[in-house]
Write a protein that holds these residues in place. Structure first.
Motif, PDB file in Angstrom:
ATOM      1  N   LYS A  16       1.245  -1.478  -0.482  1.00 51.15           N
ATOM      2  CA  LYS A  16      -0.394   0.070  -0.394  1.00 51.15           C
ATOM      3  C   LYS A  16       0.833   1.101   0.024  1.00 51.15           C
ATOM      4  O   LYS A  16       1.997   0.952   0.347  1.00 51.15           O
ATOM      5  N   THR A  17       0.380   1.858  -0.314  1.00 50.49           N
ATOM      6  CA  THR A  17       0.697   3.441  -0.551  1.00 50.49           C
ATOM      7  C   THR A  17      -0.359   4.371   0.650  1.00 50.49           C
ATOM      8  O   THR A  17      -0.967   4.691   0.600  1.00 50.49           O
ATOM      9  N   TYR A  18       0.360   4.234   1.868  1.00 49.52           N
ATOM     10  CA  TYR A  18      -0.435   4.345   3.619  1.00 49.52           C
ATOM     11  C   TYR A  18       0.204   6.101   3.602  1.00 49.52           C
ATOM     12  O   TYR A  18       1.224   6.287   3.928  1.00 49.52           O
ATOM     13  N   LEU A  19      -0.794   6.617   3.549  1.00 51.64           N
ATOM     14  CA  LEU A  19      -0.678   8.056   3.822  1.00 51.64           C
ATOM     15  C   LEU A  19      -1.658   8.402   4.742  1.00 51.64           C
ATOM     16  O   LEU A  19      -2.419   9.430   4.753  1.00 51.64           O
ATOM     17  N   ASN A  20      -1.571   7.531   5.925  1.00 54.65           N
ATOM     18  CA  ASN A  20      -2.909   7.829   6.515  1.00 54.65           C
ATOM     19  C   ASN A  20      -2.664   7.731   8.603  1.00 54.65           C
ATOM     20  O   ASN A  20      -3.498   7.356   9.001  1.00 54.65           O
ATOM     21  N   THR A  21      -1.213   8.513   8.946  1.00 58.86           N
ATOM     22  CA  THR A  21      -0.846   7.912   9.892  1.00 58.86           C
ATOM     23  C   THR A  21      -1.912   9.270  11.124  1.00 58.86           C
ATOM     24  O   THR A  21      -2.153   8.560  12.537  1.00 58.86           O
ATOM     25  N   CYS A  22      -2.578   9.819  10.382  1.00 57.71           N
ATOM     26  CA  CYS A  22      -3.555  11.103  11.401  1.00 57.71           C
ATOM     27  C   CYS A  22      -4.770   9.951  12.079  1.00 57.71           C
ATOM     28  O   CYS A  22      -4.944  10.368  12.732  1.00 57.71           O
ATOM     29  N   SER A  23      -5.041   8.702  11.475  1.00 57.63           N
ATOM     30  CA  SER A  23      -6.361   8.191  11.543  1.00 57.63           C
ATOM     31  C   SER A  23      -5.729   6.621  12.475  1.00 57.63           C
ATOM     32  O   SER A  23      -6.078   6.423  13.386  1.00 57.63           O
ATOM     33  N   LEU A  24      -4.375   6.094  12.391  1.00 60.64           N
ATOM     34  CA  LEU A  24      -3.908   5.096  12.173  1.00 60.64           C
ATOM     35  C   LEU A  24      -3.096   4.659  12.070  1.00 60.64           C
ATOM     36  O   LEU A  24      -2.630   4.570  10.622  1.00 60.64           O
ATOM     37  N   GLY A  25      -1.823   4.709  12.885  1.00 57.81           N
ATOM     38  CA  GLY A  25      -0.119   4.620  12.796  1.00 57.81           C
ATOM     39  C   GLY A  25       0.186   3.210  11.942  1.00 57.81           C
ATOM     40  O   GLY A  25      -0.832   2.377  12.301  1.00 57.81           O
ATOM     41  N   PRO A  26       0.761   3.023  11.075  1.00 60.43           N
ATOM     42  CA  PRO A  26       0.754   1.363  10.265  1.00 60.43           C
ATOM     43  C   PRO A  26       1.549   0.274  11.642  1.00 60.43           C
ATOM     44  O   PRO A  26       2.041   1.194  12.650  1.00 60.43           O
ATOM     45  N   LEU A  27       1.678  -0.252  11.006  1.00 59.72           N
ATOM     46  CA  LEU A  27       2.220  -1.457  12.106  1.00 59.72           C
ATOM     47  C   LEU A  27       3.264  -2.014  11.829  1.00 59.72           C
ATOM     48  O   LEU A  27       3.964  -1.969  10.703  1.00 59.72           O
ATOM     49  N   ALA A  28       4.652  -1.600  13.127  1.00 60.53           N
ATOM     50  CA  ALA A  28       5.846  -1.493  12.859  1.00 60.53           C
ATOM     51  C   ALA A  28       6.351  -3.328  13.540  1.00 60.53           C
ATOM     52  O   ALA A  28       5.343  -4.154  14.343  1.00 60.53           O
ATOM     53  N   ARG A  29       7.199  -4.161  12.402  1.00 62.30           N
ATOM     54  CA  ARG A  29       7.944  -5.094  13.330  1.00 62.30           C
ATOM     55  C   ARG A  29       8.071  -5.322  14.218  1.00 62.30           C
ATOM     56  O   ARG A  29       7.665  -6.219  15.023  1.00 62.30           O
ATOM     57  N   ARG A  30       8.313  -4.115  15.465  1.00 62.78           N
ATOM     58  CA  ARG A  30       8.904  -4.184  16.569  1.00 62.78           C
ATOM     59  C   ARG A  30       7.944  -4.112  17.355  1.00 62.78           C
ATOM     60  O   ARG A  30       7.285  -4.786  18.730  1.00 62.78           O
ATOM     61  N   VAL A  31       6.718  -3.637  17.055  1.00 63.49           N
ATOM     62  CA  VAL A  31       5.684  -3.300  18.077  1.00 63.49           C
ATOM     63  C   VAL A  31       4.976  -4.856  17.502  1.00 63.49           C
ATOM     64  O   VAL A  31       4.335  -5.119  18.659  1.00 63.49           O
ATOM     65  N   ARG A  32       4.738  -5.472  16.272  1.00 62.34           N
ATOM     66  CA  ARG A  32       4.557  -6.559  16.128  1.00 62.34           C
ATOM     67  C   ARG A  32       5.118  -7.867  17.437  1.00 62.34           C
ATOM     68  O   ARG A  32       4.212  -8.611  18.269  1.00 62.34           O
ATOM     69  N   ALA A  33       6.425  -7.511  17.265  1.00 59.41           N
ATOM     70  CA  ALA A  33       6.851  -8.770  18.451  1.00 59.41           C
ATOM     71  C   ALA A  33       6.775  -8.542  19.805  1.00 59.41           C
ATOM     72  O   ALA A  33       7.185  -8.883  20.023  1.00 59.41           O
ATOM     73  N   THR A 204      -3.898  12.205  25.357  1.00 62.47           N
ATOM     74  CA  THR A 204      -2.701  11.772  24.549  1.00 62.47           C
ATOM     75  C   THR A 204      -2.558  10.333  23.907  1.00 62.47           C
ATOM     76  O   THR A 204      -4.015   9.951  25.055  1.00 62.47           O
ATOM     77  N   GLY A 205      -2.963   9.514  22.524  1.00 65.19           N
ATOM     78  CA  GLY A 205      -3.191   8.278  22.753  1.00 65.19           C
ATOM     79  C   GLY A 205      -1.879   7.828  22.102  1.00 65.19           C
ATOM     80  O   GLY A 205      -0.844   8.493  21.432  1.00 65.19           O
ATOM     81  N   GLY A 206      -2.084   6.374  22.009  1.00 66.60           N
ATOM     82  CA  GLY A 206      -0.621   5.774  21.599  1.00 66.60           C
ATOM     83  C   GLY A 206      -1.177   5.062  19.634  1.00 66.60           C
ATOM     84  O   GLY A 206       0.103   5.212  19.158  1.00 66.60           O
ATOM     85  N   LEU A 207      -2.253   5.266  19.231  1.00 65.91           N
ATOM     86  CA  LEU A 207      -2.554   4.324  18.113  1.00 65.91           C
ATOM     87  C   LEU A 207      -1.791   5.543  17.161  1.00 65.91           C
ATOM     88  O   LEU A 207      -2.456   4.799  16.098  1.00 65.91           O
ATOM     89  N   LYS A 208      -1.738   6.606  16.520  1.00 65.83           N
ATOM     90  CA  LYS A 208      -1.708   7.432  15.663  1.00 65.83           C
ATOM     91  C   LYS A 208       0.438   7.784  15.773  1.00 65.83           C
ATOM     92  O   LYS A 208       0.965   6.744  14.743  1.00 65.83           O
ATOM     93  N   TRP A 209       0.214   9.285  15.738  1.00 65.56           N
ATOM     94  CA  TRP A 209       2.155   9.460  15.822  1.00 65.56           C
ATOM     95  C   TRP A 209       2.885   8.853  17.061  1.00 65.56           C
ATOM     96  O   TRP A 209       4.155   9.068  16.197  1.00 65.56           O
ATOM     97  N   LEU A 210       1.893   7.951  17.796  1.00 69.86           N
ATOM     98  CA  LEU A 210       3.248   7.045  18.549  1.00 69.86           C
ATOM     99  C   LEU A 210       3.690   5.940  18.302  1.00 69.86           C
ATOM    100  O   LEU A 210       3.598   5.076  18.542  1.00 69.86           O
ATOM    101  N   LEU A 211       2.955   5.268  16.744  1.00 70.35           N
ATOM    102  CA  LEU A 211       2.119   3.964  16.154  1.00 70.35           C
ATOM    103  C   LEU A 211       1.725   2.716  17.313  1.00 70.35           C
ATOM    104  O   LEU A 211       3.125   1.607  16.799  1.00 70.35           O
ATOM    105  N   GLY A 212       1.106   3.009  18.333  1.00 73.59           N
ATOM    106  CA  GLY A 212       1.214   1.687  19.756  1.00 73.59           C
ATOM    107  C   GLY A 212      -0.100   0.877  19.361  1.00 73.59           C
ATOM    108  O   GLY A 212      -0.305   0.264  19.659  1.00 73.59           O
ATOM    109  N   GLY A 213      -1.309   1.318  18.502  1.00 74.38           N
ATOM    110  CA  GLY A 213      -2.268   0.667  18.207  1.00 74.38           C
ATOM    111  C   GLY A 213      -2.945   1.303  18.925  1.00 74.38           C
ATOM    112  O   GLY A 213      -3.044   1.950  19.677  1.00 74.38           O
ATOM    113  N   THR A 214      -4.333   0.619  19.061  1.00 72.36           N
ATOM    114  CA  THR A 214      -5.247   0.526  20.153  1.00 72.36           C
ATOM    115  C   THR A 214      -4.990   0.584  21.064  1.00 72.36           C
ATOM    116  O   THR A 214      -4.678  -0.304  21.477  1.00 72.36           O
TER     117      THR A 214
END
Ligand SMILES: Cc1ncc(COP(=O)(O)O)c(C=O)c1O
Length: 375
Positions: A16-33, A204-214
Motif C-alpha cells: 500500500k501507499t499508506y498516507l493515513n497516520t492521522c487516523s491510525l499509525g501502521p504496524l511496525a515489525r517491532r510493535v508486532r514483536a 493523548t494516545g498511542g495509535l497515531k503518531w506514536l505508532l502503538g495501536g488501539t
C-alpha cells in the motif's frame, strides 16, 4: 539521513501507499514483536506475569509517555481511550462559580462532549475563521473569570494546524482557569514540553503518531494539580492502597494515577511502549523536520495541481496532516483505496497525513490518482 530502513520496518508499504497516520499509525515489525512477547508471557506464566512483568510494564509506559512530552512519570495516568481520560479529568473539575468551558469549534468532538453532559456547564465555542485554524487572540478574548477550563487541540485533526499551546495556557492562567490540551494529533510528531508550555492537563494516545495501536491513551496532569484534583469517578487502580482490597477504604493515589480506573489492556501497553521506543529512537525533533519537508512537498504538489489545500500555508504552522477540499471526499477515499492508496476524509475534505516513512514518490502516486478529482 537514509529513511529507507525505517520504511522497511512497516510491512504495509509492501502493498500500500499508506498516507493515513492521522487516523491510525501502521504496524511496525517491532510493535508486532512486542505484542508477541506479551502473548508469550501470558502463555508461560498466566496471572503470575502481572507481578513479574506487567505492573512494571505499566510503570515503564508511564515513564516513556512522560519523556516524550517533557513530564515526569508521576504526572501520567493510563486510560483505555482519550474519552475515558477526559471523563476522569472532567469529573474533577466543576467549580460552582466557574461554569464556562472555552473550546474551539475545531476540537475533536469527544473533547466537547465531556461538558455537553454536565448540566451546569456552559460551553463557549471559539470560532475558526477559515475552517483551518483558530487564532490565539480568539481564545484570549473568550476567557473570563467565570471560565473553569480552556480546551484546545495541539494539532487540529481536520487541518493539521499547530496551536500555540503555551499561549492558550497563558490565557487560561491569566483568568485563573485550567488549560486542557488534546495532543492526540501532535504527540510523536511535534516536540512537546508540557512544563515549559505551562499546560495543566494534556490527553493523548498511542495509535497515531506514536505508532502503538488501539486500546491505550494517556493523561498528563501537572504535578500540583494531580495531588489536588479529586475525580468523582473511581476504580481500584486509582486507590493508593490498591492491593489491600478493602472495599470500605478509598484513598486517592498520591499522583496522577488517581485518575486511573481498572485493568489495563496489556497487549496495548506492550504495543504502545514499543511504538514510543521507535519514535524516540529516531527522535521527535528529527521526525518533525522530516515530516515538515514531506508536508511542504505534498502541499506544493497539490497546489500546483489546482487543489485547494485547507491547511496553513506557513510551513512552521502545519503538522503532518494536509487537508484538501473535495466535493465528495468519501468517493475520493474509495477511488484511492482501489489503487492501494490509503487516506481518509472528514467533512468537506480529504486528509493526507505523511510521516517519516513516506516519500515524495508516495505523493506522486497520490497526485496521479487524484487527477479525476481536480476542481
Ligand atoms: C484529536 C483527537 N482527539 C481524540 C480522538 C479520539 O479519542 P478516543 O477515541 O481515544 O476517545 C481522536 C481520534 O481520532 C483525535 O483525532
Amino acid at each position: 539521513m537514509d529513511w529507507t530502513p525505517w520504511r522497511d520496518e512497516f510491512p504495509i508499504f509492501g502493498s500500500k501507499t499508506y498516507l493515513n497516520t492521522c487516523s491510525l499509525g501502521p504496524l511496525a515489525r517491532r510493535v508486532r514483536a512486542a505484542q508477541e512477547t506479551f502473548l508469550d508471557e501470558w502463555d508461560a506464566a498466566g496471572a503470575a506475569a502481572w507481578y513479574d512483568r506487567w505492573l512494571d510494564a505499566l510503570d515503564g509506559l508511564r515513564e516513556r509517555v512522560a519523556r516524550v512530552i517533557g513530564a515526569s512519570k508521576e504526572e501520567i495516568a493510563l486510560a483505555p481511550s482519550v474519552s475515558v481520560a477526559l471523563s476522569a479529568i472532567a469529573s474533577a473539575i466543576d467549580p460552582p462559580d466557574r461554569p464556562r468551558v472555552v473550546l474551539s469549534e475545531l476540537e475533536f468532538p469527544t473533547v466537547a462532549y465531556q461538558w455537553a453532559v454536565k448540566p451546569r456547564a456552559e460551553r463557549v465555542f471559539v470560532p475558526a475563521e477559515d475552517g483551518v485554524r483558530v487564532r490565539p487572540e480568539a481564545f484570549e478574548a473568550a476567557v473570563d473569570g467565570r471560565t473553569a477550563v480552556v480546551a484546545t487541540s495541539h494539532v487540529q485533526y481536520t487541518s493539521g494546524a499547530i496551536v500555540d499551546i503555551a499561549r492558550v495556557a497563558r490565557a487560561a492562567r491569566a483568568h485563573g482557569a485550567l488549560s486542557l490540551v488534546d495532543a492526540y494529533q501532535a504527540t510523536g510528531q511535534i516536540p512537546t514540553d508540557v512544563h515549559a508550555a505551562g499546560v495543566d492537563v494534556l490527553v493523548t494516545g498511542g495509535l497515531k503518531w506514536l505508532l502503538g495501536g488501539t486500546g491505550i491513551a494517556f493523561l498528563y496532569v501537572r504535578r500540583e494539580l494531580a495531588t489536588d484534583l479529586r475525580p468523582t469517578i473511581a476504580g481500584w487502580f486509582g486507590n493508593a492502597r490498591q492491593f489491600e482490597f478493602d472495599p470500605r477504604k478509598f484513598e486517592f493515589h498520591g499522583d496522577a494515577r488517581r485518575f486511573e480506573l481498572g485493568t489495563t489492556a496489556n497487549a496495548a501497553v506492550y504495543a504502545a511502549s514499543a511504538g514510543i521506543d521507535l519514535v524516540r529512537s529516531i527522535g521527535v525533533d528529527r521526525i518533525r523536520s522530516r515530516t515538515r519537508e514531506l508536508v511542504d512537498d505534498l502541499a506544493e504538489r497539490l497546489v500546483d495541481a489546482g487543489h485547494e489545500v485547507l491547511s496553513p500555508r506557513e510551513p512552521e504552522a502545519r503538522a503532518g496532516i494536509v487537508a484538501v477540499r473535495m466535493r465528495d471526499p468519501a468517493k475520493a477515499v474509495r477511488a484511492l483505496a482501489d489503487r492501494g492508496i490509503v487516506v481518509d476524509s472528514r467533512h468537506d475534505r480529504l486528509r493526507v497525513s505523511p510521516y517519516f516513512y513516506n516519500t515524495p514518490e508516495d505523493h506522486e502516486r497520490l497526485l496521479e490518482a487524484l487527477r479525476p478529482f481536480r476542481p
